[in-house]
Design an enzyme around this catalytic site. Structure first.
Site, PDB file in Angstrom:
ATOM      1  N   HIS A 252     -36.083  29.631 -38.522  1.00  0.00           N
ATOM      2  CA  HIS A 252     -37.332  28.908 -38.263  1.00  0.00           C
ATOM      3  C   HIS A 252     -38.131  29.613 -37.184  1.00  0.00           C
ATOM      4  O   HIS A 252     -37.574  30.238 -36.285  1.00  0.00           O
ATOM      5  CB  HIS A 252     -37.059  27.445 -37.879  1.00  0.00           C
ATOM      6  CG  HIS A 252     -36.135  27.272 -36.708  1.00  0.00           C
ATOM      7  ND1 HIS A 252     -34.769  27.362 -36.822  1.00  0.00           N
ATOM      8  CD2 HIS A 252     -36.387  27.030 -35.403  1.00  0.00           C
ATOM      9  CE1 HIS A 252     -34.208  27.161 -35.640  1.00  0.00           C
ATOM     10  NE2 HIS A 252     -35.174  26.975 -34.758  1.00  0.00           N
TER      11      HIS A 252
ATOM     12  N   HIS B 253     -41.025  28.817 -34.381  1.00  0.00           N
ATOM     13  CA  HIS B 253     -41.787  27.837 -33.621  1.00  0.00           C
ATOM     14  C   HIS B 253     -43.220  28.351 -33.479  1.00  0.00           C
ATOM     15  O   HIS B 253     -43.429  29.498 -33.064  1.00  0.00           O
ATOM     16  CB  HIS B 253     -41.196  27.666 -32.213  1.00  0.00           C
ATOM     17  CG  HIS B 253     -39.787  27.184 -32.159  1.00  0.00           C
ATOM     18  ND1 HIS B 253     -39.450  25.894 -31.814  1.00  0.00           N
ATOM     19  CD2 HIS B 253     -38.608  27.823 -32.383  1.00  0.00           C
ATOM     20  CE1 HIS B 253     -38.137  25.753 -31.825  1.00  0.00           C
ATOM     21  NE2 HIS B 253     -37.587  26.920 -32.164  1.00  0.00           N
TER      22      HIS B 253
HETATM   23  P1  AMP Z   1     -33.849  26.111 -32.034  1.00  0.00           P
HETATM   24  O1  AMP Z   1     -33.327  25.954 -30.633  1.00  0.00           O
HETATM   25  O2  AMP Z   1     -34.806  27.265 -32.152  1.00  0.00           O
HETATM   26  O3  AMP Z   1     -32.749  26.139 -33.056  1.00  0.00           O
HETATM   27  O4  AMP Z   1     -34.780  24.855 -32.247  1.00  0.00           O
HETATM   28  C1  AMP Z   1     -34.513  23.821 -33.121  1.00  0.00           C
HETATM   29  C2  AMP Z   1     -35.737  22.933 -33.087  1.00  0.00           C
HETATM   30  O5  AMP Z   1     -35.655  22.005 -34.152  1.00  0.00           O
HETATM   31  C3  AMP Z   1     -35.918  22.130 -31.786  1.00  0.00           C
HETATM   32  O6  AMP Z   1     -37.205  22.431 -31.227  1.00  0.00           O
HETATM   33  C4  AMP Z   1     -35.815  20.677 -32.256  1.00  0.00           C
HETATM   34  O7  AMP Z   1     -36.666  19.808 -31.534  1.00  0.00           O
HETATM   35  C5  AMP Z   1     -36.208  20.794 -33.711  1.00  0.00           C
HETATM   36  N1  AMP Z   1     -35.686  19.761 -34.599  1.00  0.00           N
HETATM   37  C6  AMP Z   1     -34.400  19.366 -34.731  1.00  0.00           C
HETATM   38  N2  AMP Z   1     -34.270  18.429 -35.678  1.00  0.00           N
HETATM   39  C7  AMP Z   1     -35.512  18.221 -36.173  1.00  0.00           C
HETATM   40  C8  AMP Z   1     -36.043  17.360 -37.190  1.00  0.00           C
HETATM   41  N3  AMP Z   1     -35.271  16.525 -37.888  1.00  0.00           N
HETATM   42  N4  AMP Z   1     -37.373  17.410 -37.426  1.00  0.00           N
HETATM   43  C9  AMP Z   1     -38.172  18.240 -36.718  1.00  0.00           C
HETATM   44  N5  AMP Z   1     -37.724  19.090 -35.758  1.00  0.00           N
HETATM   45  C10 AMP Z   1     -36.414  19.069 -35.488  1.00  0.00           C
END
Ligand code: AMP
Ligand code: ZN
Length: 113
Positions: free
Chosen positions: A100, A102
């Protein structure tokens, strides 16, 4: 992938605020935003992180950049500025192991090394 939370978002098995979708990519609002605009752009295909990008699927990254470009413009943050971040593995701060990106903006972001 069966138990992957972002695959479940792709399959609409859990709720999310989707802002863009096409045949390869979904973008939705981060559940815990760190800035006024905080979207996540993901491939529909389950890839764990950037280390799963290879010659065969590298074009996907260009496509994600095009979508990020479009969404940043639509969110009204293109001219002021924004950031795209992808975390990889533990020391990179990766929590969810589905690739993903951001897309963050809407305020002055802190500099980092
Ligand atoms: P990372 O540390 O790059 O793996 O970030 C994971 C991101 O996913 C974090 O910013 C979380 O807030 C986001 N996240 C986790 N679960 C969900 C969800 N169900 N819907 C939207 N964002 C999510
Ligand atoms: Zn997945």
């Amino acid at each position: 992938m069966q138990d992957c939370i972002f695959c479940k978002i792709v399959r609409k098995e859990i709720p999310s605020q989707i802002v863009y979708e096409d045949e390869r990519v979904v973008a939705f609002k981060d559940i815990n935003p760190v800035a006024p605009v905080h979207l996540l752009l993901i491939p529909k295909e389950h890839l764990a992180n950037i280390l799963d990008i290879n010659e065969a699927n590298a074009e996907l990254v260009g496509h994600i950049h095009l979508v990020a470009n479009k969404l940043a413009r639509e969110a009204g943050i293109a001219e002021k500025g924004f950031r795209i971040v992808t975390n990889c593995n533990k020391e990179g701060g990766q929590i969810i192991y589905h690739l993903h990106y951001h897309l963050i903006g809407g305020e002055q972001l802190p500099n980092f090394a």
